[in-house]
Design a protein around this motif. Structure first.
Motif, mmCIF file in Angstrom:
data_model
loop_
_atom_site.group_PDB
_atom_site.id
_atom_site.type_symbol
_atom_site.label_atom_id
_atom_site.label_comp_id
_atom_site.label_asym_id
_atom_site.label_seq_id
_atom_site.Cartn_x
_atom_site.Cartn_y
_atom_site.Cartn_z
ATOM 1 N N ASN A 1 4.053 8.257 4.746
ATOM 2 C CA ASN A 1 3.415 7.252 3.880
ATOM 3 C C ASN A 1 4.426 6.359 3.146
ATOM 4 O O ASN A 1 4.101 5.764 2.125
ATOM 5 N N GLU A 2 5.647 6.271 3.665
ATOM 6 C CA GLU A 2 6.674 5.489 2.971
ATOM 7 C C GLU A 2 6.244 4.028 2.766
ATOM 8 O O GLU A 2 6.385 3.472 1.671
ATOM 9 N N GLU A 3 5.743 3.416 3.814
ATOM 10 C CA GLU A 3 5.361 2.008 3.727
ATOM 11 C C GLU A 3 4.150 1.810 2.818
ATOM 12 O O GLU A 3 4.047 0.811 2.095
ATOM 13 N N ILE A 4 3.223 2.753 2.862
ATOM 14 C CA ILE A 4 2.034 2.659 2.005
ATOM 15 C C ILE A 4 2.437 2.708 0.531
ATOM 16 O O ILE A 4 1.986 1.902 -0.283
ATOM 17 N N GLU A 5 3.322 3.649 0.201
ATOM 18 C CA GLU A 5 3.769 3.771 -1.188
ATOM 19 C C GLU A 5 4.607 2.571 -1.606
ATOM 20 O O GLU A 5 4.531 2.111 -2.753
ATOM 21 N N THR A 6 5.403 2.054 -0.667
ATOM 22 C CA THR A 6 6.187 0.855 -0.962
ATOM 23 C C THR A 6 5.284 -0.327 -1.268
ATOM 24 O O THR A 6 5.535 -1.110 -2.192
ATOM 25 N N ASP A 7 4.207 -0.466 -0.487
ATOM 26 C CA ASP A 7 3.256 -1.556 -0.734
ATOM 27 C C ASP A 7 2.569 -1.392 -2.090
ATOM 28 O O ASP A 7 2.340 -2.379 -2.806
ATOM 29 N N ARG A 8 2.212 -0.155 -2.436
ATOM 30 C CA ARG A 8 1.597 0.088 -3.755
ATOM 31 C C ARG A 8 2.539 -0.326 -4.883
ATOM 32 O O ARG A 8 2.139 -1.015 -5.823
ATOM 33 N N TYR A 9 3.791 0.108 -4.767
ATOM 34 C CA TYR A 9 4.770 -0.206 -5.816
ATOM 35 C C TYR A 9 5.024 -1.718 -5.875
ATOM 36 O O TYR A 9 5.070 -2.306 -6.960
ATOM 37 N N SER A 10 5.160 -2.328 -4.701
ATOM 38 C CA SER A 10 5.413 -3.779 -4.668
ATOM 39 C C SER A 10 4.251 -4.558 -5.266
ATOM 40 O O SER A 10 4.443 -5.572 -5.946
ATOM 41 N N GLY A 11 3.023 -4.081 -5.025
ATOM 42 C CA GLY A 11 1.859 -4.750 -5.592
ATOM 43 C C GLY A 11 1.878 -4.724 -7.108
ATOM 44 O O GLY A 11 1.594 -5.737 -7.769
ATOM 45 N N ALA A 12 2.220 -3.553 -7.684
ATOM 46 C CA ALA A 12 2.289 -3.448 -9.142
ATOM 47 C C ALA A 12 3.412 -4.327 -9.697
ATOM 48 O O ALA A 12 3.245 -4.997 -10.729
ATOM 49 N N ILE A 13 4.565 -4.331 -9.024
ATOM 50 C CA ILE A 13 5.688 -5.153 -9.468
ATOM 51 C C ILE A 13 5.340 -6.637 -9.378
ATOM 52 O O ILE A 13 5.695 -7.432 -10.258
ATOM 53 N N ASN A 14 4.625 -7.019 -8.331
ATOM 54 C CA ASN A 14 4.239 -8.419 -8.168
ATOM 55 C C ASN A 14 3.281 -8.866 -9.276
ATOM 56 O O ASN A 14 3.315 -10.025 -9.707
#
Length: 334
Positions: free
Chosen positions: A228-241
């Motif tokens: 789930n590396e990419e899924i978690e990365t997308d979650r984190y990037s969404g919050a940062i964005n």
């Protein structure tokens, strides 16, 4: 509106009370601040005296006397500058010292309160948000009740004392300069309210990203096992964005307001130059006084610009303090 106004006043009072144990350090810093401000405001009049002395035609038999007077005035100017530098050093160091002591004590108090909360409290709040409040929000409060108070007192002191000197030098020129003040004041109030709202949203978005990072890194083996590396990365990037988007709005608001304040400041200085030049040409004002007036005007313009910028910072701190006080007041306190 009344309730909101009362809440703002309450938050401001609670912020000031946080610095109670540092009151003697803050008093010493304030006295140093007054000394530095007085020294700064003495400089324009001294420069005006030097301009008069240099611009006047000197008779051959008065050359030595004028040189001696020039040396004395230069000595006084150097003495004023050195004294101002010493007072500025003490002001900066003392207020910074008070801030470091305050934030360390407040973070310890916050952690003690949090750790003694009921378990249901931790079910309602994310651990990342709690960590963010302990770190970022408390740092904003540190600046608000120490360094920002120091700067605010400095700018206000310079503006008030400078205004007195301006009225003494030329009431007419002072009236021209003050014509820009109402617009700047209204703009500061509107800008401050807007930035305060954005700051609360910004801090919340940062807390969300912190929670995601804490959760993901704390369970990295599980994340890896399910790829789930990419899924978690997308979650984190969404919050940062989300926080970035709010930060961009805040940046443009700050830049726009600073641009407006600067424009009004330059307009005021230009008007003073023009009308002051007319008065000098007509023989109603001497060159030295005009020079002193212009330097004081620039100091006041810088003070107003500083206060305007500081207003936004203080509103950010109030936004952060609301989140901190909500945390302190929520649930069972020890």
């Amino acid at each position: 509106t009344k309730v909101n106004g009362a809440a703002k006043a309450s938050h401001a009072c609670r912020l000031l009370k946080l610095a109670g144990p540092e009151k003697w350090i803050l008093i010493a810093g304030t006295l140093s601040l007054i000394g530095a401000s007085v020294g700064l405001m003495l400089v324009p009049s001294r420069f005006g005296t030097l301009i008069k002395l240099i611009a006047n035609n000197t008779a051959p038999d008065e050359v030595q006397d004028h040189l001696a007077e020039l040396q004395i005035n230069i000595f006084y100017l150097v003495l004023i500058n050195l004294s101002t530098a010493v007072f500025s050093l003490l002001r900066g160091a003392l207020f910074q010292l008070a801030g470091e002591r305050l934030v360390a004590r407040f973070r310890s108090r916050m952690f003690r309160v949090i750790i003694h909360k009921d378990i249901q409290f931790f079910d309602a709040l994310q651990s990342g948000e709690l960590v963010n409040r302990l770190a970022a929000d408390s740092a904003a409060i540190q600046d608000a009740v120490t360094t920002n108070v120091s700067m605010a007192l400095r700018w206000v002191g310079q503006a008030v004392s400078g205004m007195v000197l301006l009225f003494y030098t030329s009431p007419r020129l002072t009236g021209i300069m003050l014509a820009c003040v109402p617009a700047v004041t209204i703009g500061a109030v509107v800008y401050g309210r807007y930035v305060r709202k954005l700051t609360k949203k910004y801090q919340t978005a940062l807390a969300d990203s912190g929670e995601i990072a804490t959760e993901c890194l704390g369970n990295v083996r599980t994340v890896r096992s399910f790829a789930n590396e990419e899924i978690e990365t997308d979650r984190y990037s969404g919050a940062i964005n989300r926080s970035r988007s709010i930060g961009i709005d805040r940046s443009w608001a700050y830049g726009s307001f600073l641009g407006v304040v600067t424009a009004f400041g330059y307009i005021a200085v230009t008007a003073v130059f023009y009308y002051g030049g007319v008065l000098v040409i007509q023989g109603r004002l001497d060159t030295g006084n005009l020079f002193s007036f212009i330097i004081n005007t620039l100091i006041i313009a810088a003070s107003i610009a500083g206060l305007s910028s500081l207003w936004g910072t203080l509103m950010q701190a109030l936004g952060a303090s609301e989140r901190m006080f909500e945390l302190l007041d929520a649930g069972t306190l020890i």
